[in-house]
Write a protein that holds these residues in place. Structure first.
Motif, short mmCIF file in Angstrom:
data_model
loop_
_atom_site.label_atom_id
_atom_site.label_comp_id
_atom_site.label_asym_id
_atom_site.label_seq_id
_atom_site.Cartn_x
_atom_site.Cartn_y
_atom_site.Cartn_z
N GLY A 179 -45.12 7.96 16.40
CA GLY A 179 -44.82 6.76 15.64
C GLY A 179 -44.43 5.60 16.52
N VAL A 180 -44.10 4.51 15.84
CA VAL A 180 -43.58 3.33 16.53
C VAL A 180 -42.24 2.96 15.92
CG1 VAL A 180 -45.83 2.37 17.19
CG2 VAL A 180 -44.79 1.73 14.99
N GLY A 181 -41.43 2.26 16.73
CA GLY A 181 -40.12 1.81 16.26
C GLY A 181 -39.85 0.40 16.72
N LEU A 182 -38.69 -0.08 16.34
CA LEU A 182 -38.26 -1.44 16.65
C LEU A 182 -36.85 -1.32 17.21
CD1 LEU A 182 -39.68 -4.10 16.10
CD2 LEU A 182 -38.54 -4.19 13.88
N ASP A 183 -36.68 -1.74 18.48
CA ASP A 183 -35.32 -1.68 19.03
C ASP A 183 -35.00 -2.95 19.81
OD1 ASP A 183 -36.65 -1.32 21.43
OD2 ASP A 183 -35.77 0.64 21.89
N SER A 184 -33.92 -2.92 20.55
CA SER A 184 -33.37 -4.07 21.31
C SER A 184 -32.55 -4.98 20.37
CB SER A 184 -34.48 -4.82 22.03
OG SER A 184 -33.91 -5.72 22.97
N SER A 185 -32.35 -6.22 20.81
CA SER A 185 -31.38 -7.13 20.15
C SER A 185 -31.74 -7.34 18.68
CB SER A 185 -31.40 -8.47 20.86
OG SER A 185 -31.53 -8.29 22.26
N GLU A 186 -30.87 -6.90 17.78
CA GLU A 186 -31.23 -6.92 16.36
C GLU A 186 -31.02 -8.28 15.70
OE1 GLU A 186 -29.06 -4.18 13.84
OE2 GLU A 186 -30.42 -4.53 12.15
N VAL A 187 -29.83 -8.83 15.88
CA VAL A 187 -29.50 -10.06 15.14
C VAL A 187 -30.39 -11.21 15.61
CG1 VAL A 187 -27.68 -11.75 14.65
CG2 VAL A 187 -27.14 -9.29 14.66
N GLY A 188 -31.01 -11.89 14.65
CA GLY A 188 -31.94 -12.98 14.97
C GLY A 188 -33.39 -12.52 15.09
N HIS A 189 -33.59 -11.20 15.05
CA HIS A 189 -34.94 -10.64 15.15
C HIS A 189 -35.16 -9.63 14.02
CE1 HIS A 189 -35.24 -12.59 19.04
NE2 HIS A 189 -34.05 -12.09 19.31
N PRO A 190 -35.27 -10.12 12.79
CA PRO A 190 -35.37 -9.24 11.62
C PRO A 190 -36.68 -8.45 11.61
CG PRO A 190 -35.79 -11.53 11.00
CD PRO A 190 -35.35 -11.56 12.44
N LEU A 206 -49.82 5.98 12.58
CA LEU A 206 -48.50 6.22 13.18
C LEU A 206 -47.39 6.09 12.13
CD1 LEU A 206 -49.13 4.10 16.38
CD2 LEU A 206 -48.90 6.60 16.29
N LYS A 207 -46.34 6.86 12.28
CA LYS A 207 -45.13 6.69 11.48
C LYS A 207 -44.44 5.42 11.95
CE LYS A 207 -45.12 10.77 9.34
NZ LYS A 207 -45.23 10.88 7.87
N VAL A 208 -43.58 4.87 11.09
CA VAL A 208 -42.88 3.63 11.43
C VAL A 208 -41.38 3.78 11.17
CG1 VAL A 208 -42.66 1.17 10.91
CG2 VAL A 208 -44.93 2.24 10.87
N VAL A 209 -40.60 3.47 12.20
CA VAL A 209 -39.14 3.45 12.04
C VAL A 209 -38.63 2.12 12.56
CG1 VAL A 209 -38.95 5.97 12.28
CG2 VAL A 209 -38.71 4.53 14.31
N ALA A 210 -37.41 1.78 12.24
CA ALA A 210 -36.83 0.54 12.77
C ALA A 210 -35.32 0.66 12.85
CB ALA A 210 -37.20 -0.65 11.88
N HIS A 211 -34.75 0.15 13.93
CA HIS A 211 -33.30 -0.02 13.97
C HIS A 211 -32.96 -1.10 12.94
CE1 HIS A 211 -33.55 2.18 17.69
NE2 HIS A 211 -32.30 1.96 18.03
N ASP A 234 -33.12 3.63 11.59
CA ASP A 234 -32.28 3.98 12.72
C ASP A 234 -30.95 3.23 12.62
OD1 ASP A 234 -34.15 5.78 13.86
OD2 ASP A 234 -35.37 4.05 14.47
N HIS A 235 -29.88 3.97 12.58
CA HIS A 235 -28.51 3.50 12.30
C HIS A 235 -28.34 3.34 10.78
CE1 HIS A 235 -27.32 3.12 16.47
NE2 HIS A 235 -28.40 2.40 16.71
N GLY A 236 -28.41 2.09 10.28
CA GLY A 236 -28.25 1.87 8.84
C GLY A 236 -26.81 1.70 8.39
N ASN A 237 -25.88 1.70 9.34
CA ASN A 237 -24.46 1.66 8.95
C ASN A 237 -24.11 0.53 8.00
OD1 ASN A 237 -24.85 3.20 11.30
ND2 ASN A 237 -22.69 3.08 11.83
#
Ligand code: ADE
Ligand code: ZN
Length: 351
Positions: A179-190, A206-211, A234-237
Motif C-alpha cells: 500500500g501507500v501512506g501519507l506521513d511527515s508534517s501533518e498540520v498545513g498538509h491535509p 494498492l491499499k491506502v493509509v494516512a497519518h 495512522d494515529h487518529g488520537n
C-alpha cells in the motif's frame, strides 16, 4: 498416548509474569517507519562504512539530542539521520535489525513504512531502497519466521507532483508493495492535498493509509475517511475530540494504528497515564499498539504494550483484544487473518 496427552493438557500451567505473557502473545506491528528504527549505533557504523561525518561525536550525544517538543522537531533530526543510508546493504541491515527486535518482542508480522523521497531526493536510486528492504524482509522471514509487507509513504510536506513522480517510480515494484501512506508534517498538509495521488494508487491495486489526527485536527481524519477512503488511520488520537467522528470510526470498524510512546515523546500527551488508548478500546474503536519510530522514541513494540498497560491499566483482555486487532487490521488475506487470530486465541487460552 491419548491419556498421557490429556493428563499433560490438564496439568496446571506455571503462572508466568504479565510481561512474559505479552511477549509471548503473537502480535503484528502496523505502524513503524523503517527509517525510524535506525539506532544510533547503526547510524555510526553506516556513517563509517560510507565515509560520512555525523554532526555528533558519540552515540550518547545523539541520544541526548532526542528531546522533542513536537513532530517537526523530531522530523528534522530523523531526516538528517537517514542520510547515512546509501547502499542496498545499508537498507538490508536496517530492516534486519528491526525484525530482530520485533521477533524478540513476540512480533510475528509487520507492515513497515518507508519514505522513498527522503532517499531519492539525495540521489539514492528508488531500486536501491527497494532491493535492500526486500532483502531484509526475505531474510527475516527465512531466519526469524517474521512475515512483513511494505507501505510506501508520500511525504506530505512535499508537493502532489512529487508524490505522483514517486508513484511512477514505484510502478515496476507494485507486486512488492502492499500500500501507500501519507506521513511527515501533518498540520498545513491535509489529506485532501493528496486525494488524487492516493486515488491513483488505489486504482493500481494498492491499499491506502494516512497519518491523521496525530497533531492535525479531527477535520483531517474526516477527510481521510470520507475523501481519501483510507483502509486504516495512522494515529487518529485527535478523532476523540469529535463524538460524531468517533461514532463513525466505531461503526465502520476502522483500524487506528496508535503509537503511545511516540505520542509521549512528541508531547501529544503530557504523560502516559492520560494516554487515550484505554478509552479508545472502551469506546469500541479498533485500536492497535505500535512503535512508530522506535529508535527515536525509546521503545519497540513490547515496550509500547507494557508501558501503556502499566500507565492506563490495560487488562489481560485488553491486551488480547489489541493483539487480535493488530491482525484483523492488517493487510494479510482474510484466511491468513483468521489463522493468526486463532493463534492469538489459542495462546490466550493456554496461558
Ligand atoms: N514520519 C516518521 N514518523 C512520523 C510520525 N510520527 N508522524 C508523521 N510522519 C512521520
Ligand atoms: Zn508514523
Amino acid at each position: 498416548m491419548a491419556a498421557h496427552n490429556s493428563l499433560m493438557n490438564d496439568a496446571p500451567l506455571a503462572p508466568i509474569a504479565f510481561a512474559e505473557f505479552v511477549r509471548g502473545l503473537p502480535k503484528a506491528e502496523l505502524h513503524m517507519h523503517i527509517e525510524g528504527s535506525l539506532e544510533p549505533e547503526l547510524m555510526f557504523a553506516l556513517a563509517k562504512r560510507n565515509g560520512i561525518t555525523l554532526p555528533f561525536a558519540s552515540v550518547e550525544e545523539i541520544r541526548a539530542a532526542y528531546d522533542f517538543s513536537n513532530l517537526q522537531d523530531f522530523l528534522d533530526i530523523y531526516y538528517q539521520g537517514a542520510g547515512v543510508l546509501i547502499t542496498e546493504a545499508d537498507f538490508k541491515d536496517l530492516a534486519l535489525a528491526y525484525f530482530q527486535r520485533l521477533a524478540a518482542d513476540g512480533g510475528t508480522h509487520a507492515e513497515i513504512f518507508f519514505d522513498p523521497q527522503t532517499h531519492t531526493d539525495r540521489g539514492i536510486a528508488f531500486d536501491t531502497v527497494m532491493n535492500g528492504l526486500l532483502a531484509g524482509m526475505d531474510e527475516a522471514e527465512k531466519t526469524l519466521g517474521v512475515t512483513s509487507k511494505l507501505i510506501l509513504c508520500f511525504l506530505r510536506h512535499l508537493s502532489e507532483d512529487a508524490a505522483f513522480e514517486t508513484l511512477e517510480q514505484a510502478k515496476p515494484w507494485l507486486a512488492k508493495l502492499a500500500g501507500v501512506g501519507l506521513d511527515s508534517s501533518e498540520v498545513g498538509h491535509p489529506p485532501a492535498k493528496f486525494a488524487r495521488v492516493l486515488q491513483a494508487s488505489r486504482d493500481l491495486g494498492l491499499k491506502v493509509v494516512a497519518h491523521a489526527g496525530e497533531e492535525g485536527p479531527p477535520a483531517y481524519v474526516w477527510e481521510a475517511i470520507d475523501l481519501v477512503k483510507v483502509d486504516r488511520i495512522d494515529h487518529g488520537n485527535r478523532a476523540l475530540e469529535d463524538e460524531t467522528l468517533t461514532a463513525r470510526l466505531v461503526k465502520d470498524g476502522i483500524t487506528l494504528t496508535v503509537c503511545p510512546l511516540s505520542n509521549l515523546k512528541l508531547c501529544g500527551v503530557p504523560s502516559l497515564d492520560v494516554h487515550p488508548l484505554k478509552r479508545m478500546l472502551d469506546l469500541g474503536l479498533k485500536a492497535t499498539v505500535n512503535s512508530d519510530d522506535p529508535a527515536y522514541f525509546g521503545g519497540y513494540l513490547l515496550e509500547n504494550y507494557l508501558a501503556t498497560a502499566g500507565a492506563v491499566g490495560l487488562t489481560r483482555d485488553d491486551i488480547v483484544t489489541l493483539a487480535k486487532n493488530s491482525f484483523a487490521g492488517s493487510f494479510l488475506s482474510e484466511g491468513e487473518k483468521a489463522e493468526r487470530i486463532a493463534g492469538v486465541e489459542a495462546y490466550a487460552a493456554a496461558h
